[in-house]
Design a protein around this motif. Structure first.
Motif, PDB file in Angstrom:
ATOM      1  N   CYS A  86       0.833  -1.204   0.000  1.00 28.75           N
ATOM      2  CA  CYS A  86       0.000   0.000   0.000  1.00 28.75           C
ATOM      3  C   CYS A  86       0.869   1.256   0.000  1.00 28.75           C
ATOM      4  O   CYS A  86       1.898   1.324   0.680  1.00 28.75           O
ATOM      5  N   HIS A  88       0.097   4.075   1.212  1.00 30.93           N
ATOM      6  CA  HIS A  88      -0.058   4.903   2.398  1.00 30.93           C
ATOM      7  C   HIS A  88       1.098   4.621   3.358  1.00 30.93           C
ATOM      8  O   HIS A  88       2.076   5.347   3.370  1.00 30.93           O
ATOM      9  N   ARG A  89       1.008   3.552   4.101  1.00 28.60           N
ATOM     10  CA  ARG A  89       2.090   3.260   5.046  1.00 28.60           C
ATOM     11  C   ARG A  89       2.648   1.859   4.881  1.00 28.60           C
ATOM     12  O   ARG A  89       3.231   1.296   5.809  1.00 28.60           O
ATOM     13  N   CYS A 106      -6.915  -1.707   0.956  1.00 29.31           N
ATOM     14  CA  CYS A 106      -5.942  -2.002   2.005  1.00 29.31           C
ATOM     15  C   CYS A 106      -6.665  -2.325   3.314  1.00 29.31           C
ATOM     16  O   CYS A 106      -7.540  -1.579   3.751  1.00 29.31           O
ATOM     17  N   HIS A 109      -6.155   0.940   6.582  1.00 29.42           N
ATOM     18  CA  HIS A 109      -6.987   2.148   6.697  1.00 29.42           C
ATOM     19  C   HIS A 109      -7.957   2.303   5.533  1.00 29.42           C
ATOM     20  O   HIS A 109      -8.537   3.370   5.354  1.00 29.42           O
TER      21      HIS A 109
HETATM   22 FE1  FES Z   1      -2.822   1.024   3.602  1.00 27.37          FE
HETATM   23 FE2  FES Z   1      -2.929   2.811   5.529  1.00 27.37          FE
HETATM   24  S1  FES Z   1      -1.364   1.394   5.118  1.00 27.37           S
HETATM   25  S2  FES Z   1      -4.399   2.406   4.022  1.00 27.37           S
END
Ligand code: FES
Length: 416
Positions: A86, A88-89, A106, A109
């Motif tokens: 992902c 994001h993180r 994901c 989040h």
């Molecule tokens: Fe995937 Fe936050 S790590 S949405």
């Protein structure tokens, strides 16, 4: 040479010699780290076959070195390889081995990506004002040849065409056995854990020397192409071949006189298949294709065109690896595919003849190398191998010409 410091640089130029290989290359953890970087992250790695994901949203997850990837078919029918990470993180997006998805969401989040890898939705978007298009999933370089999909995590470097070199001919040989020219890998995969280094798998799978010893019970029990190995050395007609770029083969076809010897049947036993091949190619060419049969060849680094099986080598650690296999079904030859499934189970399934023998030998070799790291001799056949017109090095089926070819390429990749 004593046990090496696991964290000191490895001198591949010294440890891979023309006629011998140092045992530390199978047991030193630093070698595994170097291979992940130089072979599996900077080079081309086989991921899967496009017939595994026939419909939009169909996907499989695979490993490219240490990186999990998703091979998925988009709504545009294009096959993509996406990093399974992902944006994001960094959470792993997809935790199943295979399936069908309308979107990649994901589990951490809830960021939602399209099956083409574009970020489409961020939950509670009031706190996130960035341009979504900057967060699309990463895609390694991806290319395919006759349905075999490969990925390279490095954006720079040689092309897949350059990587495969002359060995595209081996893929052609496999696919041309199909009356449609296409393969169908739809049977699912078995996976076997090997308690040995991954390099022992390609080495062994094109090693013509071991068959009459490691697989003696199989050779005695089954009337198959491996029966050649019970002959005297002078009468064996099959050969081993170094195709360059680390690609290696046992070519049984030079000993085949009749069509379909590789399948263990006569043409009368599979008339629909033979008729379909004759209709496509004409009598003479069809019979020649059916005489030559499938390749028995390892494509560097992780693919084995194992006659009517497709095999993936997956390194796990310096001392463990996983071998995947599935039968190579021929699209348009359904009469044959049931037989191929049963043969595949017999040869490579969980209770098969061949895999258990090979895995045991590999485990025993790994254990002794961990104890002492001696040099492994690989000189057999240096006195009689010949270069053919296309540049291939060829020698007697029991020779180590092809394994020297694997290691020659390995050294080039690892030392540079
Ligand atoms: Fe995937 Fe936050 S790590 S949405």
């Amino acid at each position: 040479m004593g046990r090496m410091d696991n964290f000191s640089p490895v001198n591949y130029g010294e440890l891979v010699q023309e006629d011998r290989i140092h045992g530390s290359l199978y047991v030193n953890p630093q070698v595994h780290e170097d291979e992940m970087d130089r072979i599996f992250h900077k080079g081309w790695v086989f991921v899967g076959h496009d017939s595994e994901i026939p419909n939009p949203g169909d996907y499989v997850t695979r490993m490219v070195g240490k990186q999990s990837v998703i091979m998925i078919r988009g709504k545009d029918n294009q096959v993509r390889v996406l990093l399974n990470r992902c944006k994001h993180r960094g959470n792993q997006l997809c935790n199943q081995k295979e399936g069908n998805k309308k979107a990649l969401v994901c589990p951490y989040h809830g960021w939602a990506f399209s099956i083409e890898g574009e970020l489409k939705d961020v939950p509670y978007s009031g706190g996130f004002d960035r341009d979504l298009s900057e967060y699309n999933l990463e895609q390694p370089r991806t290319d395919s040849y006759r349905g075999f999909v490969w990925a390279c995590l490095a954006q720079e470097g040689i092309s897949l065409k350059e990587h495969l070199g002359r060995a595209t001919e081996l893929f052609d040989r496999a696919c041309d056995l199909s009356p449609s020219g296409e393969l169908n890998l739809s049977a699912g995969w078995d996976r076997h854990l090997y308690l040995s280094n991954w390099k022992m798998l390609p080495e062994n799978d094109t090693d013509g020397y071991h068959v009459n010893f490691t697989h003696q019970s199989f050779v005695q029990a089954i009337d198959s192409q491996y029966g050649d190995f019970v002959q005297e050395e002078e009468t064996i007609e099959g050969v081993v071949i170094d195709w360059g770029m680390g690609h290696t083969e046992i070519d049984f076809s030079r000993g085949y006189k009749e069509p379909l010897k590789w399948l263990g049947v006569s043409p009368e036993k599979v008339p629909e298949y033979v008729e379909a091949m004759v209709a496509l190619h004409g009598e003479e060419k069809a019979m020649e294709i059916l005489r030559i049969g499938p390749p028995h060849a390892c494509i560097f680094p992780n693919l084995f065109l194992g006659e009517m099986n497709i095999v993936i080598f997956q390194p796990e650690s310096i001392g463990t690896s996983v071998q995947w296999h599935t039968p190579m079904f021929l699209k348009g030859a359904e009469q044959l595919n049931y037989r191929l499934l049963r043969q595949s189970e017999g040869a490579m399934g969980p209770t098969s003849f061949l895999v258990a023998d090979d895995a045991t030998i590999a485990q025993l070799t790994q254990r002794t190398l961990e104890e002492g790291e001696p040099w492994c001799d690989m000189s057999r056949g240096m006195n009689r191998e010949v270069e053919e017109r296309n540049g291939n090095l060829v020698s007697h089926m029991t020779d180590e010409t092809n394994n020297r070819g694997f290691w020659k390429h390995y050294k080039e990749v690892m030392a540079n």
